[in-house]
Motif scaffolding. Structure first.
Motif, PDB file in Angstrom:
ATOM      1  N   THR A 636       0.836  -1.206   0.000  1.00  0.00           N
ATOM      2  CA  THR A 636       0.000   0.000   0.000  1.00  0.00           C
ATOM      3  C   THR A 636       0.869   1.253   0.000  1.00  0.00           C
ATOM      4  O   THR A 636       0.600   2.219  -0.733  1.00  0.00           O
ATOM      5  N   GLY A 637       1.916   1.245   0.824  1.00  0.00           N
ATOM      6  CA  GLY A 637       2.834   2.384   0.845  1.00  0.00           C
ATOM      7  C   GLY A 637       3.469   2.618  -0.517  1.00  0.00           C
ATOM      8  O   GLY A 637       3.570   3.766  -0.996  1.00  0.00           O
ATOM      9  N   PHE A 638       3.889   1.531  -1.159  1.00  0.00           N
ATOM     10  CA  PHE A 638       4.492   1.657  -2.486  1.00  0.00           C
ATOM     11  C   PHE A 638       3.511   2.261  -3.484  1.00  0.00           C
ATOM     12  O   PHE A 638       3.875   3.132  -4.290  1.00  0.00           O
ATOM     13  N   VAL A 639       2.249   1.801  -3.458  1.00  0.00           N
ATOM     14  CA  VAL A 639       1.250   2.318  -4.405  1.00  0.00           C
ATOM     15  C   VAL A 639       1.094   3.820  -4.258  1.00  0.00           C
ATOM     16  O   VAL A 639       1.104   4.566  -5.253  1.00  0.00           O
ATOM     17  N   PHE A 640       0.950   4.283  -3.024  1.00  0.00           N
ATOM     18  CA  PHE A 640       0.763   5.731  -2.829  1.00  0.00           C
ATOM     19  C   PHE A 640       2.043   6.498  -3.144  1.00  0.00           C
ATOM     20  O   PHE A 640       1.993   7.615  -3.664  1.00  0.00           O
ATOM     21  N   ALA A 641       3.195   5.906  -2.846  1.00  0.00           N
ATOM     22  CA  ALA A 641       4.457   6.584  -3.167  1.00  0.00           C
ATOM     23  C   ALA A 641       4.630   6.730  -4.670  1.00  0.00           C
ATOM     24  O   ALA A 641       5.022   7.798  -5.163  1.00  0.00           O
ATOM     25  N   VAL A 642       4.334   5.680  -5.435  1.00  0.00           N
ATOM     26  CA  VAL A 642       4.589   5.732  -6.870  1.00  0.00           C
ATOM     27  C   VAL A 642       3.560   6.590  -7.595  1.00  0.00           C
ATOM     28  O   VAL A 642       3.838   7.138  -8.668  1.00  0.00           O
ATOM     29  N   HIS A 643       2.363   6.734  -7.027  1.00  0.00           N
ATOM     30  CA  HIS A 643       1.344   7.569  -7.684  1.00  0.00           C
ATOM     31  C   HIS A 643       1.639   9.059  -7.515  1.00  0.00           C
ATOM     32  O   HIS A 643       1.179   9.860  -8.337  1.00  0.00           O
ATOM     33  N   MET A 644       2.363   9.440  -6.467  1.00  0.00           N
ATOM     34  CA  MET A 644       2.642  10.862  -6.259  1.00  0.00           C
ATOM     35  C   MET A 644       3.431  11.477  -7.414  1.00  0.00           C
ATOM     36  O   MET A 644       3.019  12.518  -7.971  1.00  0.00           O
ATOM     37  N   PRO A 645       4.582  10.908  -7.825  1.00  0.00           N
ATOM     38  CA  PRO A 645       5.285  11.528  -8.955  1.00  0.00           C
ATOM     39  C   PRO A 645       4.500  11.441 -10.258  1.00  0.00           C
ATOM     40  O   PRO A 645       4.600  12.344 -11.105  1.00  0.00           O
ATOM     41  N   ILE A 646       3.710  10.389 -10.442  1.00  0.00           N
ATOM     42  CA  ILE A 646       2.909  10.280 -11.664  1.00  0.00           C
ATOM     43  C   ILE A 646       1.900  11.420 -11.722  1.00  0.00           C
ATOM     44  O   ILE A 646       1.720  12.070 -12.765  1.00  0.00           O
ATOM     45  N   ILE A 647       1.249  11.691 -10.582  1.00  0.00           N
ATOM     46  CA  ILE A 647       0.282  12.808 -10.530  1.00  0.00           C
ATOM     47  C   ILE A 647       0.995  14.127 -10.813  1.00  0.00           C
ATOM     48  O   ILE A 647       0.527  14.958 -11.607  1.00  0.00           O
ATOM     49  N   ALA A 648       2.135  14.325 -10.150  1.00  0.00           N
ATOM     50  CA  ALA A 648       2.859  15.591 -10.309  1.00  0.00           C
ATOM     51  C   ALA A 648       3.340  15.782 -11.742  1.00  0.00           C
ATOM     52  O   ALA A 648       3.233  16.880 -12.309  1.00  0.00           O
ATOM     53  N   LEU A 649       3.849  14.712 -12.364  1.00  0.00           N
ATOM     54  CA  LEU A 649       4.362  14.835 -13.733  1.00  0.00           C
ATOM     55  C   LEU A 649       3.246  15.035 -14.743  1.00  0.00           C
ATOM     56  O   LEU A 649       3.473  15.571 -15.833  1.00  0.00           O
ATOM     57  N   ALA A 650       2.036  14.593 -14.395  1.00  0.00           N
ATOM     58  CA  ALA A 650       0.903  14.820 -15.291  1.00  0.00           C
ATOM     59  C   ALA A 650       0.298  16.210 -15.121  1.00  0.00           C
ATOM     60  O   ALA A 650      -0.242  16.789 -16.075  1.00  0.00           O
ATOM     61  N   LEU A 651       0.410  16.790 -13.921  1.00  0.00           N
ATOM     62  CA  LEU A 651      -0.292  18.040 -13.599  1.00  0.00           C
ATOM     63  C   LEU A 651       0.586  19.281 -13.774  1.00  0.00           C
ATOM     64  O   LEU A 651       0.184  20.269 -14.414  1.00  0.00           O
ATOM     65  N   VAL A 652       1.785  19.265 -13.215  1.00  0.00           N
ATOM     66  CA  VAL A 652       2.590  20.496 -13.108  1.00  0.00           C
ATOM     67  C   VAL A 652       2.997  21.086 -14.454  1.00  0.00           C
ATOM     68  O   VAL A 652       2.955  22.316 -14.627  1.00  0.00           O
ATOM     69  N   PRO A 653       3.430  20.255 -15.456  1.00  0.00           N
ATOM     70  CA  PRO A 653       3.849  20.879 -16.726  1.00  0.00           C
ATOM     71  C   PRO A 653       2.799  21.789 -17.343  1.00  0.00           C
ATOM     72  O   PRO A 653       3.130  22.833 -17.933  1.00  0.00           O
ATOM     73  N   THR A 654       1.536  21.453 -17.223  1.00  0.00           N
ATOM     74  CA  THR A 654       0.479  22.314 -17.762  1.00  0.00           C
ATOM     75  C   THR A 654       0.454  23.658 -17.044  1.00  0.00           C
ATOM     76  O   THR A 654       0.297  24.717 -17.675  1.00  0.00           O
ATOM     77  N   LEU A 655       0.596  23.622 -15.704  1.00  0.00           N
ATOM     78  CA  LEU A 655       0.558  24.865 -14.940  1.00  0.00           C
ATOM     79  C   LEU A 655       1.742  25.766 -15.279  1.00  0.00           C
ATOM     80  O   LEU A 655       1.648  27.000 -15.169  1.00  0.00           O
ATOM     81  N   LEU A 656       2.865  25.173 -15.693  1.00  0.00           N
ATOM     82  CA  LEU A 656       4.073  25.951 -15.997  1.00  0.00           C
ATOM     83  C   LEU A 656       4.265  26.183 -17.500  1.00  0.00           C
ATOM     84  O   LEU A 656       5.325  26.659 -17.917  1.00  0.00           O
ATOM     85  N   HIS A 657       3.257  25.823 -18.295  1.00  0.00           N
ATOM     86  CA  HIS A 657       3.327  25.990 -19.750  1.00  0.00           C
ATOM     87  C   HIS A 657       4.470  25.195 -20.368  1.00  0.00           C
ATOM     88  O   HIS A 657       5.056  25.606 -21.370  1.00  0.00           O
ATOM     89  N   TRP A 658       4.800  24.042 -19.778  1.00  0.00           N
ATOM     90  CA  TRP A 658       5.810  23.157 -20.357  1.00  0.00           C
ATOM     91  C   TRP A 658       5.140  22.190 -21.328  1.00  0.00           C
ATOM     92  O   TRP A 658       3.911  22.031 -21.314  1.00  0.00           O
ATOM     93  N   PRO A 659       5.929  21.512 -22.146  1.00  0.00           N
ATOM     94  CA  PRO A 659       5.345  20.446 -22.977  1.00  0.00           C
ATOM     95  C   PRO A 659       4.773  19.334 -22.101  1.00  0.00           C
ATOM     96  O   PRO A 659       5.197  19.132 -20.959  1.00  0.00           O
ATOM     97  N   VAL A 660       3.793  18.617 -22.659  1.00  0.00           N
ATOM     98  CA  VAL A 660       3.190  17.508 -21.919  1.00  0.00           C
ATOM     99  C   VAL A 660       4.268  16.484 -21.568  1.00  0.00           C
ATOM    100  O   VAL A 660       5.095  16.124 -22.411  1.00  0.00           O
ATOM    101  N   LEU A 661       4.258  16.053 -20.336  1.00  0.00           N
ATOM    102  CA  LEU A 661       5.298  15.118 -19.875  1.00  0.00           C
ATOM    103  C   LEU A 661       4.797  13.674 -19.848  1.00  0.00           C
ATOM    104  O   LEU A 661       5.430  12.770 -20.376  1.00  0.00           O
ATOM    105  N   LEU A 662       3.652  13.451 -19.208  1.00  0.00           N
ATOM    106  CA  LEU A 662       3.083  12.102 -19.157  1.00  0.00           C
ATOM    107  C   LEU A 662       1.744  12.076 -19.868  1.00  0.00           C
ATOM    108  O   LEU A 662       0.877  12.914 -19.614  1.00  0.00           O
ATOM    109  N   MET A 663       1.608  11.102 -20.751  1.00  0.00           N
ATOM    110  CA  MET A 663       0.362  10.901 -21.480  1.00  0.00           C
ATOM    111  C   MET A 663      -0.226   9.548 -21.069  1.00  0.00           C
ATOM    112  O   MET A 663       0.443   8.749 -20.413  1.00  0.00           O
ATOM    113  N   PRO A 664      -1.478   9.262 -21.447  1.00  0.00           N
ATOM    114  CA  PRO A 664      -2.063   7.970 -21.079  1.00  0.00           C
ATOM    115  C   PRO A 664      -1.205   6.768 -21.442  1.00  0.00           C
ATOM    116  O   PRO A 664      -1.145   5.790 -20.707  1.00  0.00           O
ATOM    117  N   VAL A 665      -0.505   6.831 -22.581  1.00  0.00           N
ATOM    118  CA  VAL A 665       0.315   5.695 -22.983  1.00  0.00           C
ATOM    119  C   VAL A 665       1.430   5.435 -21.974  1.00  0.00           C
ATOM    120  O   VAL A 665       1.766   4.287 -21.667  1.00  0.00           O
TER     121      VAL A 665
END
Length: 838
Positions: A636-665
């Motif tokens: 359970t700890g691993f699941v929540f730990a690994v989802h944090m960077p995935i969420i951040a990499l999907a969300l933050v680039p848009t807020l900073l006007h960067w290119p898309v970093l993580l896509m569904p693929v």
């Protein structure tokens, strides 16, 4: 009372084994309508109805709408890969559950070919002869041929009072009902769906096991995260469209990617797989799990309430001593039995059925036949006219035999010394002398029974044994040596903070002697059933905190003790074997029934069944329960730990006007590694070195509590804090966006593996002997390497993922980010090991 010899004479041989096999083929197995394993189609529909895969299908459709056919084909084909993984997990779980069901299936004692055989209930066929005893659950509809039974038919009629069944009168007995008293022989008339209970309806087929506490808690958490994730994904899509200037379909695609990143759909898989496979692993330690949710309670057990006979001792009773009027006979090394003791042994045998089920009664008959063979004191052809059974009010039993005339009867009684002394109405001095001898025998670890004889003249039987006149004959001391593995197992429990509480019907002195032999500890105070009768709940609860031995208990008193212990905050496991133990077994957090000597009723009331009746097996189950809970917490700890960077990499680039970093693929490929990491790698993790040297976890502790997940969230945010600046710096220094995206994806995959290692052993260095004790770690590393090689080496995948082979500068950034992730995880480990006020 029916003996096996009489039964076999009455029914001859029973079915021939070959004929039984033919009837089994003709009539089918003796099984009630039940649930069947999920079909392939049901599993596929279940997968496609999961929110994660609905989003995956939506993403594939959006790629088609955007004209990106390669991406759409890849995502939609990934659905089939995920279905394949789900099928493998489902098959593995189903196999474990099916093996448990086979072990826990009811068994029946039948006569075939002139021999008694214990067979699976499913193998009983019409025409079979069932041997029925107290505590048995009847395997099929049958007609009683011999004996007399009292049967609990509440399952069929709703009436809780047992009904009498005897040949010549109401002789029908029904499948799934319970024998509460008596012994009998019955011929099977109907099996399976043709039985009365089988015709009631198909409701049993749809009955599902109630979810465990962890499963309920996880569902609440996932529901909350799903609602929050969908709201955040919708907000993200709006920001991407209105703030970042992307098209509506591309923005919606990004929102789907974020929702996929947030939803921890692995949690239900973890619990289902870990509990089912954990129950299967425990069964290999000779402990059968009848209810899988009980597995999670094993690791929290703080009090283990155990019976003495058969659990702490070997349940191999033998008569060791006799006492008559101050004279003693010791069996060990003796060559003859003096005449003084003949009458005592004679009436002990008469007070015992000639074909007993109870180990003590077996020992009495064996002893008597050995020493009194070829004498006038053995009465193998005598048959009791009636008997007065042992009861909570009178802890003694009396059997009545015809003598001289139809109105004159011979009485043989045995039971607890106090009860028999009371029945004999002895003078105070004589009673005190006998009880002193009982104390001395009990101090030698013997279980002591008193024996008396009497006569009765009359035609109507009195209502109570107290209405007879008895003559006290003497004492019989039975030895049941402790199991050799018990002292070490008790020491292991004490080191683990699990308190052992003996609950026995034996004399207090006997309980104290056995406790001393197995290393119970220094507390020698004994709480008796008589004490319980006069103590209120508050006083008794306080006394229980300072007592390890409870003796002369009645079944209802065991139930009261279990309830008080639970009310005091303890997680209670209890062992039992009799019909009357069933309420206490059900009331305990973990009821444990004896598999070898226990009744069917006790086994069905319990959550666990000891296949070898060994105390050491209980300790092994607790050890396994702690390992299972630890691994659930790690996964359970691993699941929540690994989802944090995935969420951040999907969300933050848009807020900073960067290119898309993580896509569904990208997220789909990550999930292909995250799912097996959770359900296979962590499930196979061996137990921690301190698993049985630390106290039990708290009853309310959960791997989904905020405190438990806090470290995992910090782990994951730290990984994100390394990857996001790395991506930004690469863009700043002119690294191509595709190269930068590829480097971050490779770093994230490698970070995923580092998170597995960090959560395996939170207090060890991340790279310290990573594969030790778990072969799946190496396999996971191989799968990671293959995925990286495929992602960068296959042009189609590079195009779908919009990544490029990294140049020297990008490779340097990759190495720097891996070092940063490793340094962050090591810093967290160091901080978690520091004393609170260091």
């Amino acid at each position: 009372m029916v003996t096996t010899e009489r039964a076999q004479a009455a029914v001859r041989e029973g079915l021939d084994p070959a004929e039984a096999a033919r009837r089994l083929a003709a009539h089918g197995p003796n099984l009630l309508p039940g649930s069947t394993p999920k079909s392939f189609g049901a599993i596929v529909l279940g997968v496609l109805s999961e929110p994660m895969f609905l989003m995956l299908l939506c993403a594939g459709g959006l790629y088609l709408a955007l004209g990106d056919r390669a991406e759409a084909a890849f995502l939609l084909s990934a659905v089939f890969v995920v279905i394949g993984i789900t099928l493998l997990q489902e098959r593995k779980t189903q196999r474990a559950l099916e093996s448990l069901r086979e072990l826990s299936a009811p068994r029946a004692l039948v006569i075939r070919g002139g021999e008694e055989l214990r067979v699976a209930g499913a193998e009983v066929v019409p025409g079979d002869l069932l041997l029925l005893r107290e505590g048995d659950r009847i395997a099929a509809d049958a007609t009683l041929l011999e004996g007399r039974l009292e049967v609990d038919e509440s399952l069929l009629t709703g009436e809780s009072v047992p009904v009498a069944r005897e040949p010549g009168g109401e002789a029908a007995v029904h499948a799934s009902t319970v024998v509460t008293r008596g012994v009998g022989i019955a011929r099977v008339g109907a099996t399976g769906g043709a039985t009365a209970v089988g015709r009631i309806g198909e409701a049993l087929a749809t009955t599902q096991e109630a979810p465990s506490g962890l499963q309920r808690a996880s569902r609440r958490l996932i529901r909350q995260l799903a609602i929050g994730g969908l709201a955040l994904a919708a907000l993200y899509a709006l920001l991407s469209w209105l703030w970042d200037g992307r098209g509506p379909l591309e923005s919606l695609l990004g929102g789907i990617a974020l929702a996929m990143a947030i939803l921890p759909e692995e949690i239900p898989v973890i619990l289902t797989v870990f509990l089912a496979l954990g129950a299967w692993r425990i069964s290999r330690r000779k402990v059968l799990t009848r209810r899988v949710p009980a597995v999670e309670a094993l690791g929290a057990i703080s009090v283990l309430a155990v019976d003495k006979t058969g659990t702490l001792t070997q349940n191999r009773m033998q008569v060791a001593e006799l006492a008559v009027d101050g004279q003693r006979f010791v069996d060990a090394g003796a060559t003859e039995l003096a005449e003084t003791f003949h009458r005592l042994v004679e009436f002990a045998m008469l007070a015992t059925p000639s074909d007993p089920f109870d180990p003590m009664e077996k020992a009495i008959q064996h002893f008597g036949l050995h020493w009194l063979v070829h004498t006038e004191h053995v009465h193998a052809d005598w048959s009791a006219e009636t008997e007065y059974a042992l009861s909570p009010q009178i802890l003694a039993m009396t059997r009545v035999f015809p003598c001289d005339t139809c109105t004159r009867h011979l009485l043989a009684t045995k039971g607890a010394p106090e009860a028999v002394i009371d029945l004999c109405h002895l003078a105070v001095d004589r009673a005190r002398s006998i009880l002193a001898e009982v104390e001395a025998m009990g101090a030698r670890g013997l279980r002591v029974l008193a024996v008396a004889r009497g006569h009765w003249t009359g035609e109507a039987w009195p209502a109570s044994q107290h209405d007879f006149d008895f003559e006290f004959l003497g004492l019989v001391g039975l030895a049941d040596p402790p199991r050799p593995d018990v002292p070490a197992a008790i020491a292991e429990c004490r080191a683990a903070g699990v308190r052992i509480l003996m609950m026995t019907g034996d004399h207090p002195t006997t309980a104290r002697a056995i406790a001393r032999q197995v290393g119970f500890g220094e507390r020698t105070e004994v709480l008796t059933g008589a004490d319980l009768a006069v103590l209120d709940d508050a006083t008794l609860r306080e006394r229980l905190r300072h007592v390890d031995l409870c003796a002369r208990l009645k079944p209802e008193q065991k139930l009261r003790l279990v309830q008080l212990l639970r009310a005091d905050g303890d997680v209670v496991a209890m062992t039992g074997d009799g019909v009357n133990d069933a309420p206490a077994l059900k009331a305990a957090d973990v009821g444990i029934a004896m598999g070898e000597r226990g009744t069917d009723v006790a086994r069905e009331a319990a959550a666990l069944v000891l296949l070898d009746d060994s105390f050491a097996s209980i300790v092994a189950a607790i050890r396994q329960g702690r390992r299972i809970y630890d691994n659930i917490a790690k996964a359970t700890g691993f699941v929540f730990a690994v989802h944090m960077p995935i969420i951040a990499l999907a969300l933050v680039p848009t807020l900073l006007h960067w290119p898309v970093l993580l896509m569904p693929v990208h997220i789909v490929l990550l999930e292909l590694l995250i799912d097996p990491a959770c359900s296979i790698v962590f499930e196979a993790e061996p137990e921690a070195g301190d698993v049985m040297t630390r106290p039990p976890r708290g009853a309310g502790e959960s791997p989904f509590a905020a405190r438990a997940l806090g470290r995992a969230v910090v782990q994951g945010l730290g990984v994100a804090a390394v990857l996001l600046p790395g991506f930004g710096l690469m863009l700043h220094y002119g690294v191509d966006a595709a190269q930068a995206r590829g480097v971050v994806f490779a770093s994230l995959l490698s970070g995923l593996f580092l998170l597995i290692l960090a959560n395996r052993h939170p207090t060890r260095a991340v790279l310290a002997r990573p594969a030790r004790g778990n072969r799946w770690i190496v396999r996971m590393a191989g799968a990671l390497a293959l995925m990286l090689a495929a992602a960068f080496g296959v042009p189609f995948l590079r195009a779908v993922m919009d990544i490029a082979l990294p140049g020297p500068a990008a490779l340097g950034a990759l190495l720097a980010m891996l070092v940063g992730i490793l340094a962050w995880l090591e810093a967290l480990r160091w901080m978690s090991r520091r004393p609170p006020h260091a």
